[in-house]
Design a protein around this motif. Structure first.
Motif, PDB file in Angstrom:
ATOM      1  N   GLN A 154       0.798  -1.216   0.000  1.00  0.00           N
ATOM      2  CA  GLN A 154       0.000   0.000   0.000  1.00  0.00           C
ATOM      3  C   GLN A 154       0.838   1.277   0.000  1.00  0.00           C
ATOM      4  O   GLN A 154       0.450   2.275  -0.596  1.00  0.00           O
ATOM      5  CB  GLN A 154      -0.923   0.018   1.227  1.00  0.00           C
ATOM      6  N   GLN A 155       1.993   1.238   0.668  1.00  0.00           N
ATOM      7  CA  GLN A 155       2.753   2.475   0.835  1.00  0.00           C
ATOM      8  C   GLN A 155       4.233   2.165   1.031  1.00  0.00           C
ATOM      9  O   GLN A 155       4.603   1.142   1.629  1.00  0.00           O
ATOM     10  CB  GLN A 155       2.223   3.268   2.033  1.00  0.00           C
ATOM     11  N   LEU A 156       5.074   3.058   0.496  1.00  0.00           N
ATOM     12  CA  LEU A 156       6.522   2.986   0.645  1.00  0.00           C
ATOM     13  C   LEU A 156       6.966   4.164   1.504  1.00  0.00           C
ATOM     14  O   LEU A 156       6.543   5.303   1.277  1.00  0.00           O
ATOM     15  CB  LEU A 156       7.193   3.045  -0.722  1.00  0.00           C
ATOM     16  N   ILE A 157       7.815   3.897   2.503  1.00  0.00           N
ATOM     17  CA  ILE A 157       8.305   4.940   3.402  1.00  0.00           C
ATOM     18  C   ILE A 157       9.825   4.879   3.407  1.00  0.00           C
ATOM     19  O   ILE A 157      10.414   3.846   3.756  1.00  0.00           O
ATOM     20  CB  ILE A 157       7.744   4.757   4.828  1.00  0.00           C
ATOM     21  N   LEU A 158      10.461   5.979   3.016  1.00  0.00           N
ATOM     22  CA  LEU A 158      11.913   6.044   2.899  1.00  0.00           C
ATOM     23  C   LEU A 158      12.483   7.102   3.828  1.00  0.00           C
ATOM     24  O   LEU A 158      11.842   8.117   4.106  1.00  0.00           O
ATOM     25  CB  LEU A 158      12.325   6.379   1.464  1.00  0.00           C
ATOM     26  N   ASP A 159      13.716   6.863   4.275  1.00  0.00           N
ATOM     27  CA  ASP A 159      14.490   7.885   4.962  1.00  0.00           C
ATOM     28  C   ASP A 159      15.912   7.822   4.425  1.00  0.00           C
ATOM     29  O   ASP A 159      16.374   6.769   3.960  1.00  0.00           O
ATOM     30  CB  ASP A 159      14.479   7.666   6.476  1.00  0.00           C
ATOM     31  N   TRP A 160      16.624   8.954   4.461  1.00  0.00           N
ATOM     32  CA  TRP A 160      17.942   9.048   3.834  1.00  0.00           C
ATOM     33  C   TRP A 160      18.818  10.006   4.635  1.00  0.00           C
ATOM     34  O   TRP A 160      18.340  10.706   5.538  1.00  0.00           O
ATOM     35  CB  TRP A 160      17.802   9.498   2.382  1.00  0.00           C
ATOM     36  N   THR A 161      20.091  10.017   4.290  1.00  0.00           N
ATOM     37  CA  THR A 161      21.054  10.817   5.037  1.00  0.00           C
ATOM     38  C   THR A 161      20.775  12.307   4.863  1.00  0.00           C
ATOM     39  O   THR A 161      20.182  12.741   3.877  1.00  0.00           O
ATOM     40  CB  THR A 161      22.482  10.507   4.578  1.00  0.00           C
ATOM     41  N   SER A 162      21.236  13.088   5.822  1.00  0.00           N
ATOM     42  CA  SER A 162      20.926  14.516   5.852  1.00  0.00           C
ATOM     43  C   SER A 162      21.687  15.323   4.812  1.00  0.00           C
ATOM     44  O   SER A 162      21.392  16.507   4.624  1.00  0.00           O
ATOM     45  CB  SER A 162      21.242  15.077   7.252  1.00  0.00           C
ATOM     46  N   GLU A 163      22.664  14.690   4.129  1.00  0.00           N
ATOM     47  CA  GLU A 163      23.417  15.443   3.120  1.00  0.00           C
ATOM     48  C   GLU A 163      22.582  15.793   1.903  1.00  0.00           C
ATOM     49  O   GLU A 163      22.941  16.664   1.119  1.00  0.00           O
ATOM     50  CB  GLU A 163      24.647  14.650   2.671  1.00  0.00           C
ATOM     51  N   ARG A 164      21.487  15.100   1.696  1.00  0.00           N
ATOM     52  CA  ARG A 164      20.677  15.307   0.496  1.00  0.00           C
ATOM     53  C   ARG A 164      19.342  15.946   0.876  1.00  0.00           C
ATOM     54  O   ARG A 164      18.427  15.276   1.359  1.00  0.00           O
ATOM     55  CB  ARG A 164      20.435  13.966  -0.219  1.00  0.00           C
ATOM     56  N   ASP A 165      19.224  17.256   0.682  1.00  0.00           N
ATOM     57  CA  ASP A 165      17.983  17.972   0.916  1.00  0.00           C
ATOM     58  C   ASP A 165      17.322  18.310  -0.420  1.00  0.00           C
ATOM     59  O   ASP A 165      17.917  18.130  -1.488  1.00  0.00           O
ATOM     60  CB  ASP A 165      18.229  19.251   1.715  1.00  0.00           C
ATOM     61  N   LEU A 206       1.492   3.340  -3.080  1.00  0.00           N
ATOM     62  CA  LEU A 206       1.673   2.223  -4.005  1.00  0.00           C
ATOM     63  C   LEU A 206       0.302   1.715  -4.447  1.00  0.00           C
ATOM     64  O   LEU A 206      -0.707   1.945  -3.773  1.00  0.00           O
ATOM     65  CB  LEU A 206       2.481   1.104  -3.339  1.00  0.00           C
ATOM     66  N   PRO A 207       0.225   0.992  -5.565  1.00  0.00           N
ATOM     67  CA  PRO A 207      -1.088   0.666  -6.157  1.00  0.00           C
ATOM     68  C   PRO A 207      -1.859  -0.459  -5.484  1.00  0.00           C
ATOM     69  O   PRO A 207      -2.910  -0.849  -5.975  1.00  0.00           O
ATOM     70  CB  PRO A 207      -0.718   0.281  -7.597  1.00  0.00           C
ATOM     71  N   GLY A 208      -1.387  -1.001  -4.365  1.00  0.00           N
ATOM     72  CA  GLY A 208      -2.137  -2.057  -3.691  1.00  0.00           C
ATOM     73  C   GLY A 208      -2.055  -3.396  -4.379  1.00  0.00           C
ATOM     74  O   GLY A 208      -3.026  -4.160  -4.381  1.00  0.00           O
ATOM     75  N   GLN A 209      -0.902  -3.707  -4.954  1.00  0.00           N
ATOM     76  CA  GLN A 209      -0.656  -4.994  -5.590  1.00  0.00           C
ATOM     77  C   GLN A 209       0.503  -5.694  -4.893  1.00  0.00           C
ATOM     78  O   GLN A 209       1.287  -5.064  -4.184  1.00  0.00           O
ATOM     79  CB  GLN A 209      -0.353  -4.809  -7.070  1.00  0.00           C
ATOM     80  N   SER A 210       0.625  -6.985  -5.127  1.00  0.00           N
ATOM     81  CA  SER A 210       1.707  -7.763  -4.523  1.00  0.00           C
ATOM     82  C   SER A 210       2.909  -7.806  -5.450  1.00  0.00           C
ATOM     83  O   SER A 210       2.765  -7.826  -6.680  1.00  0.00           O
ATOM     84  CB  SER A 210       1.233  -9.194  -4.216  1.00  0.00           C
ATOM     85  N   ALA A 211       4.100  -7.825  -4.878  1.00  0.00           N
ATOM     86  CA  ALA A 211       5.334  -7.947  -5.648  1.00  0.00           C
ATOM     87  C   ALA A 211       6.437  -8.410  -4.708  1.00  0.00           C
ATOM     88  O   ALA A 211       6.453  -8.045  -3.521  1.00  0.00           O
ATOM     89  CB  ALA A 211       5.710  -6.621  -6.311  1.00  0.00           C
ATOM     90  N   ARG A 212       7.380  -9.172  -5.237  1.00  0.00           N
ATOM     91  CA  ARG A 212       8.494  -9.661  -4.423  1.00  0.00           C
ATOM     92  C   ARG A 212       9.631  -8.640  -4.345  1.00  0.00           C
ATOM     93  O   ARG A 212      10.356  -8.593  -3.355  1.00  0.00           O
ATOM     94  CB  ARG A 212       9.017 -10.985  -4.987  1.00  0.00           C
ATOM     95  N   TYR A 213       9.760  -7.838  -5.404  1.00  0.00           N
ATOM     96  CA  TYR A 213      10.872  -6.891  -5.441  1.00  0.00           C
ATOM     97  C   TYR A 213      10.400  -5.552  -6.016  1.00  0.00           C
ATOM     98  O   TYR A 213       9.543  -5.516  -6.902  1.00  0.00           O
ATOM     99  CB  TYR A 213      12.029  -7.428  -6.303  1.00  0.00           C
ATOM    100  N   LEU A 214      10.996  -4.468  -5.513  1.00  0.00           N
ATOM    101  CA  LEU A 214      10.745  -3.133  -6.045  1.00  0.00           C
ATOM    102  C   LEU A 214      12.076  -2.519  -6.466  1.00  0.00           C
ATOM    103  O   LEU A 214      13.087  -2.650  -5.759  1.00  0.00           O
ATOM    104  CB  LEU A 214      10.081  -2.232  -4.994  1.00  0.00           C
ATOM    105  N   ARG A 215      12.057  -1.837  -7.608  1.00  0.00           N
ATOM    106  CA  ARG A 215      13.250  -1.150  -8.101  1.00  0.00           C
ATOM    107  C   ARG A 215      12.960   0.342  -8.186  1.00  0.00           C
ATOM    108  O   ARG A 215      12.019   0.767  -8.863  1.00  0.00           O
ATOM    109  CB  ARG A 215      13.655  -1.709  -9.471  1.00  0.00           C
TER     110      ARG A 215
END
Length: 456
Positions: A154-165, A206-215
Motif C-alpha cells: 500500500q505504501q513505501l516509506i523512505l528515509d535518507w542521510t541529511s546530506e541530500r535535501d 503504491l497501487p495495492g498490488q503484490s510484488a516480491r521486489y521493487l526497483r
C-alpha cells in the motif's frame, strides 16, 4: 366480554395493516431517482455508487437509498462501504535495500546487475554485472526485497542521510523474478528547510498490488541518496480498502488573508483533499481544520507543505493532504504567508471519500431505479451475508454489474413539493380505514370503562 376483546384485537390488527400499507415506500417518496442499467448474470447486481449521486442523499449514512423495479416494488439490497479508513489490518515491515550502481557516463538509465538469492527468494547480494573502476560508479537507485511480504503493498516509506535535501523524484517498478518489470508510476520525497523549520515528505503511495521486489531509479536528480531506512506498508487481501472517489472542484471563500473555507454538500467521511495550485512556484506550509457544523469549534485534521515548483523544465507538485476519515462538512485551510501564500481568492478544492458499493437482488420486471433523498425514512439495507447466503469477498467481483444509465441524475419534486394531480383514492381509503379503526378502538375502550363491575 370475550366478544368485545375479540373485536378490540380485530380493530388493532386492522390499524396495523393500515399503518403498514401507508408506510409502503414508493419511488415518488424520494427526491432523486436515477435509472439503472444491468449487465452480466443476476439475480444479484453490484453498483458502484457515483459520488455525484451519493450527494443527493438526505442522510449521511445513506439510510435513504432504495432500489425499485418497474412496478415500483422495493428490492432487497446491501451496502458495502467504509465509514473511515482504519489501519487495524495494515502491517509495516522493514525491508532490506541494495544499491544499484552504474557508470557516471552510462547512456542506459537502468543498471545491469548480478543477483544472488536464497532458496526462498530472499536477496543475499546485488552487484553490478561489469566491474566498475573506483570513482566512475554512480548510485542510480535501490532494489528493495519485499519477498517476505505476501500481502498487497500500500505504501513505501523512505528515509535518507541529511546530506541530500530538496525534492527527489524516482520511478517505481515491481517484479517477481527480477527479469520482468512492471511500472508502478513515480514517487517523490522531499526534505526542505522553511522559515527555520524542517518540512519532510517520506511516504509514497503504491497501487495495492503484490510484488516480491521493487526497483527505485532516481530521475531528478539522477544520483540517488544514501538510504537509512526502507519500510513497506501492506494490507490483508480480505480487508483491502475500497478505492477513493474524488468530487468535482469545490469553490471556497476567504474572510481574511491566509485563511480559506469550503462548505461540503453534506457531512462526509473525507480521507483526502486536493488543493488546486494554479500559480507556478507556489510554496505554502498549511494546516487543515474541519468541523461538522458551523456552531462547533474547528479541529485540526492535517498539516503539511503544498507546492508547485518548476525543476529542470518540469512541474513538481504536491497538493494533497491525508485525513483520518472523520465526518466533516466544513473545511478550513490556514496558510503560512511567509511562503508567499496562495492569493486573495480561495483556490478550488477536491475531496475524496471511500467508494460505496450497493448490491441488490433483482426481483420483478426491469428496468430498475435507484432512489434517494428522504430525510425521514429508516435504513432498509441488509448485511451482505444475509442478502447473499453463500457470500464471500471473492464472490462479490463475480456478480452482475449495474451502472447509472447514461450518467444522468433525474431529480423528482414529488418528495418535496405536493403534486397537484388527481386524488389518490387508494391512499385516501387507507387513511379512512386507519381513522375508523382508531375511532372504533376509542369507542370500545369507552364502553369497557363505563360497564359496571360484575358483582360476585
Amino acid at each position: 366480554m370475550s366478544q368485545k376483546l375479540n373485536l378490540f384485537w380485530l380493530g388493532a390488527v386492522a390499524m396495523g395493516m393500515a399503518l403498514t400499507a401507508v408506510a409502503q415506500e414508493k419511488p415518488v417518496d424520494f427526491a432523486t431517482q436515477v435509472p439503472l442499467s444491468v449487465s452480466g448474470e443476476g439475480p444479484w447486481y453490484r453498483l458502484e455508487l457515483p459520488l455525484a449521486v451519493q450527494l443527493n442523499a438526505r442522510q449521511s449514512d445513506l439510510g435513504d437509498v432504495r432500489v425499485f423495479n418497474a412496478a415500483g416494488d422495493q428490492q432487497a439490497y446491501a451496502l458495502a462501504r467504509q465509514t473511515a479508513q482504519t489501519d487495524d489490518n495494515r502491517t509495516l515491515t522493514d525491508v532490506k535495500w541494495f544499491p544499484l550502481y552504474n557508470s557516471a557516463d552510462a547512456t542506459e538509465h537502468t543498471p545491469s546487475v548480478r543477483v544472488q538469492s536464497s532458496a526462498n527468494g530472499t536477496l543475499v547480494e546485488v552487484q553490478p554485472s561489469s566491474q566498475l573502476e573506483a570513482g566512475e560508479e554512480e548510485l542510480r537507485g535501490w532494489l528493495l526485497d519485499a519477498s517476505g511480504i505476501k500481502a498487497p503493498l500500500q505504501q513505501l516509506i523512505l528515509d535518507w542521510t541529511s546530506e541530500r535535501d530538496g525534492f527527489q523524484r524516482f520511478t517505481i517498478e515491481a517484479s517477481d523474478d527480477l527479469q520482468h518489470w512492471q511500472s508502478w508510476g513515480e514517487g517523490q520525497v522531499a526534505r526542505l528547510t522553511f522559515a527555520d523549520e524542517q518540512v519532510e515528505q517520506h511516504e509514497v503511495g503504491l497501487p495495492g498490488q503484490s510484488a516480491r521486489y521493487l526497483r527505485l531509479l532516481w530521475e531528478a536528480p539522477q544520483s540517488a541518496p544514501i538510504l537509512t531506512s526502507a519500510q513497506l506498508q501492506s494490507a490483508s487481501p480480505r480487508n483491502l480498502p475500497l478505492p477513493l472517489v474524488w468530487s468535482q472542484a469545490l469553490a471556497g471563500s476567504s474572510a481574511k488573508a491566509g485563511e480559506y473555507i469550503w462548505q461540503l454538500p453534506m457531512g462526509l467521511n473525507v480521507e483526502r483533499v486536493r488543493v488546486e495550485l494554479e500559480q507556478p512556484n507556489s510554496l505554502a506550509p498549511v494546516t487543515l481544520s474541519g468541523r461538522r457544523d458551523s456552531s462547533l469549534p474547528w479541529q485540526t485534521l492535517s498539516s503539511g507543505l503544498l507546492y508547485r515548483l518548476t525543476q529542470n523544465g518540469q512541474d513538481v507538485v504536491q497538493n494533497e493532504l491525508q485525513l483520518s476519515g472523520q465526518i466533516v462538512q466544513q473545511l478550513k485551510l490556514t496558510v503560512d504567508e511567509r511562503g508567499g501564500g496562495l492569493g486573495a481568492q480561495a483556490p478550488t478544492l477536491k475531496f475524496a471519500v471511500r467508494a460505496t458499493q450497493l448490491v441488490f437482488l433483482a426481483r420483478g420486471p426491469g428496468p430498475y431505479t435507484l432512489a434517494l433523498g428522504n430525510s425521514t425514512v429508516k435504513a432498509a439495507n441488509l448485511p451482505l451475508s444475509t442478502l447473499i447466503p453463500d457470500y464471500s469477498a471473492g464472490k462479490l467481483t463475480t456478480l452482475g454489474r449495474a451502472s447509472v444509465d447514461g450518467g444522468v441524475v433525474i431529480t423528482s419534486t414529488a418528495a418535496t413539493v405536493p403534486v397537484a394531480m388527481g386524488t389518490d383514492w387508494k391512499k385516501f381509503g387507507l387513511w379512512a380505514v386507519l381513522l375508523l379503526s382508531v375511532l372504533f378502538l376509542a369507542a370500545m375502550a369507552f364502553s369497557l370503562l363505563r360497564k359496571p363491575p360484575v358483582k360476585p
